[in-house]
Design a protein around this motif. Sequence first.
Motif, PDB file in Angstrom:
ATOM      1  N   GLU A 117       0.831  -1.208   0.000  1.00 26.24           N
ATOM      2  CA  GLU A 117       0.000   0.000   0.000  1.00 26.24           C
ATOM      3  C   GLU A 117       0.865   1.258   0.000  1.00 26.24           C
ATOM      4  N   LEU A 118       2.107   1.122   0.475  1.00 25.46           N
ATOM      5  CA  LEU A 118       3.014   2.273   0.396  1.00 25.46           C
ATOM      6  C   LEU A 118       3.274   2.620  -1.066  1.00 25.46           C
ATOM      7  N   ILE A 119       3.283   1.597  -1.923  1.00 25.52           N
ATOM      8  CA  ILE A 119       3.477   1.833  -3.356  1.00 25.52           C
ATOM      9  C   ILE A 119       2.310   2.661  -3.906  1.00 25.52           C
ATOM     10  N   THR A 120       1.092   2.216  -3.569  1.00 25.97           N
ATOM     11  CA  THR A 120      -0.088   2.958  -4.021  1.00 25.97           C
ATOM     12  C   THR A 120      -0.065   4.384  -3.476  1.00 25.97           C
ATOM     13  N   TRP A 121       0.228   4.478  -2.188  1.00 26.85           N
ATOM     14  CA  TRP A 121       0.245   5.796  -1.541  1.00 26.85           C
ATOM     15  C   TRP A 121       1.246   6.715  -2.245  1.00 26.85           C
ATOM     16  N   GLY A 122       2.431   6.209  -2.507  1.00 32.57           N
ATOM     17  CA  GLY A 122       3.453   7.012  -3.175  1.00 32.57           C
ATOM     18  C   GLY A 122       2.972   7.478  -4.537  1.00 32.57           C
ATOM     19  N   ALA A 123       2.370   6.564  -5.288  1.00 40.36           N
ATOM     20  CA  ALA A 123       1.898   6.914  -6.627  1.00 40.36           C
ATOM     21  C   ALA A 123       0.859   8.027  -6.563  1.00 40.36           C
ATOM     22  N   TYR A 124      -0.053   7.929  -5.581  1.00 34.61           N
ATOM     23  CA  TYR A 124      -1.115   8.934  -5.499  1.00 34.61           C
ATOM     24  C   TYR A 124      -0.614  10.256  -4.919  1.00 34.61           C
ATOM     25  N   MET A 125       0.387  10.192  -4.022  1.00 33.05           N
ATOM     26  CA  MET A 125       0.951  11.441  -3.508  1.00 33.05           C
ATOM     27  C   MET A 125       1.607  12.212  -4.654  1.00 33.05           C
ATOM     28  N   ALA A 126       2.281  11.473  -5.544  1.00 31.17           N
ATOM     29  CA  ALA A 126       2.900  12.133  -6.693  1.00 31.17           C
ATOM     30  C   ALA A 126       1.816  12.731  -7.587  1.00 31.17           C
ATOM     31  N   LEU A 127       0.701  12.015  -7.720  1.00 31.60           N
ATOM     32  CA  LEU A 127      -0.405  12.536  -8.538  1.00 31.60           C
ATOM     33  C   LEU A 127      -0.922  13.849  -7.964  1.00 31.60           C
ATOM     34  N   ALA A 128      -1.087  13.870  -6.629  1.00 31.72           N
ATOM     35  CA  ALA A 128      -1.567  15.093  -5.977  1.00 31.72           C
ATOM     36  C   ALA A 128      -0.571  16.224  -6.210  1.00 31.72           C
ATOM     37  N   ALA A 129       0.726  15.907  -6.079  1.00 30.34           N
ATOM     38  CA  ALA A 129       1.751  16.929  -6.277  1.00 30.34           C
ATOM     39  C   ALA A 129       1.734  17.432  -7.717  1.00 30.34           C
ATOM     40  N   VAL A 130       1.571  16.507  -8.663  1.00 29.97           N
ATOM     41  CA  VAL A 130       1.562  16.904 -10.068  1.00 29.97           C
ATOM     42  C   VAL A 130       0.390  17.851 -10.352  1.00 29.97           C
ATOM     43  N   SER A 131      -0.762  17.568  -9.742  1.00 28.06           N
ATOM     44  CA  SER A 131      -1.899  18.441 -10.028  1.00 28.06           C
ATOM     45  C   SER A 131      -1.707  19.811  -9.397  1.00 28.06           C
ATOM     46  N   LEU A 132      -0.907  19.877  -8.292  1.00 26.59           N
ATOM     47  CA  LEU A 132      -0.623  21.179  -7.686  1.00 26.59           C
ATOM     48  C   LEU A 132       0.460  21.925  -8.458  1.00 26.59           C
TER      49      LEU A 132
END
Lengths: 422, 301
Positions: free
Chosen positions: B38-53
């Motif tokens: 789940e850390l993998i998923t979390w990392g992927a989505y944190m990057a997504l959030a950062a990219v949208s910002l």
Amino acid sequence: MRRYLCSTAAALAATTFAAGSASAQSCEVNVGAVLSVTGSMAAIGSAIGDAGQLAVDHFNEAGGVNGCDVNYILRDDQGSPNVGVDAAKTLVEIENVPVILGAIQSGISLPILSSVTVPAGVTQISCCSSAPSFTELAEEGGTDGYWFRTLPTDRPQAVVMATIAREKGYERIAVVHVNSDYGNSLAGNFEQAFEALGGEVSSITPYNQEQASYRAEINRALQGDPDSLFLIAFPADGATAAREWISFGGSQNMLLSNALRAEEFVNAVGAQYLTEAVGIDNAQVEGESVEAFNASWKEQYESDPSGPGLHTMYDAAAVALLAMEQAGEADGTAIRDSVREITGGEGEEVYPGPEGFAKAKELIAAGEPIRYVGATGPITFDDNGDVTGPYLTWGVEDGALVTLDTWDIERVNEAMAGVSEE
Amino acid sequence: MLQALADGILTGAIIALGAIGLTLTMGILRFANFAHAELITWGAYMALAAVSLLGPLGGPIGPFSFGLPLILGTIAAMALTSVLALAIDGLVFRQLRGTSNHLTLVFASFGVSLLVRMLILLIFGGAATYYSNTLQIAIPVAPGLRLMPDQLFALGLAAVLVVALYLFLQHTRLGLSMRALAENPDLTRVNGVSTARVIRWTWIIGASLAAVAGVLYGLTVQLRPEVGFHLILPLFAAAILGGVGNIPGAVIGGMIVGLAESFAVFILPPGYKMAVPFLILLAVLYVRPTGLFAGTAGAAK
């Protein structure tokens, strides 16, 4: 116990109605229905039952069948094949019905067909069972022609797609399909039709739903250099597969199944890659006969006939009763043999509703041919008891879904004939 | 055939990055952490959030489908994933570390993995998304082989990280402490190494690599809340294949699993490819119960 209450209630309802109808009859003829009024399909089952009742009411209003009042006996299968077979047995053996309407689920219709109606020589017309296994059974002669259904199967869809692919000049097509009954049968039918039309299917690759990547499947589909792809999928997985297909150099000549007609799919793939794609979908039937049914439904039940199976159930009942009138007797085999006389063909068109049925009765009495155009539009049963429906093709232009073409039933039938001649 | 080889290596590289973190925590903390995926998923989505910002910071660089926002996003994701891993450790695992039964920790990790996945589902929704909606067309490199620039980038980054980690473990004091703790915890403690500090760094390294694996997966495949869930079994297969606690082993294990999945399609219907890692795992455990390469002594106990 519930069963007896059910039939008593149905009989009461029929009696009440008969008393109020214009021509009270002395004799009665029973028509059976086996539907899921309770159980997993309960949400749609009782409305489907009402649609059958409406057709029977209309016929009684028009003077009944062969001078007799029609008695509609609805039995509940509770969503279970055992209960459904029991209900059908009771209807055939005790109520002496010449025709059974139903069932809803293919898994219930099939055992009724093989263990009750075919052995007893009773005609069975289903509103809702779409499984391809019935067509196979009919082809093998297992139904003896007693099986009909008013809901189109996926075979015509496959044939129309194969015809379009050949018209567009595709020679070698890869098929990628969702690994389900629906996907398997559509892919199989498409292969058969496409090869009958002189094309070649380079590969058929099933995929399992809800995977993050279909790269392996797409690589397999790309083997053998196909010039086009037929993708049978649901929007989310379909987008994943289509993206990978395009980015790994697959042709943008794509054929898309009906479920992909969704904004979600177009946006996820990118509209610029879908300009060559052609999709298919069931077309909404329009016309006077459909309006006639919709209007009388609203009048009777004070709601819109928007649920699944309502139009097809009304037509199932209407076809059964008209065939009975045409046959002149309440006998399963005679009804079976008359069904095609009152549907396809060149006879005078009759529509749903008491007036339509009254007109049909007059014409039949005068020995004139009729053609029932029902709540689902014109109905033509093929040799296996299947009907075809109209389709539309869609594409993507300027980022939006557009309708490219419509295939009415005549055109679909022509395409079907083109394939079966081979 | 060539295509399957390339795809297998890429999948293998991503699995390897995840498996390194898993094998580190398994070797040093001595329990099977099911929440690692789940850390993998979390990392992927944190990057997504950062990219949208960070979106306005720049468009795609060169042939790649991403630009500066995703690179910065990946670094942010590594930090945020490390924070999550430390928080999980502090709130859940540390409380349970004293319990005698190892299964307690394993089941707790199951619970944590569900919580994290549901949290992602709650915040980001269940639909599949991408860092960039523009489709990258693969370039024909050789007959029968097509590669996307993003895939080459992913492979390169994974290789650099693996080498860097290996050098870190071999040549720094902290790396030595980590290896020592994996080998013999009691002796390490007697020698004055702060286990709390080593454990903290184990989490940070494992979580950061998991975040990178997530980003690379999102870049070359797609983002879904179930990414980790689908990767968990290949990860374990890779870690166990390579021998628990053995980092080069985890990398080779990841490659074997990735290649096996990719080549299996030639023999088996594609629907069954998920079963392939298990078959390999069973076969290896039957012949060599400690994995292909010897694991750490502590883990083998």
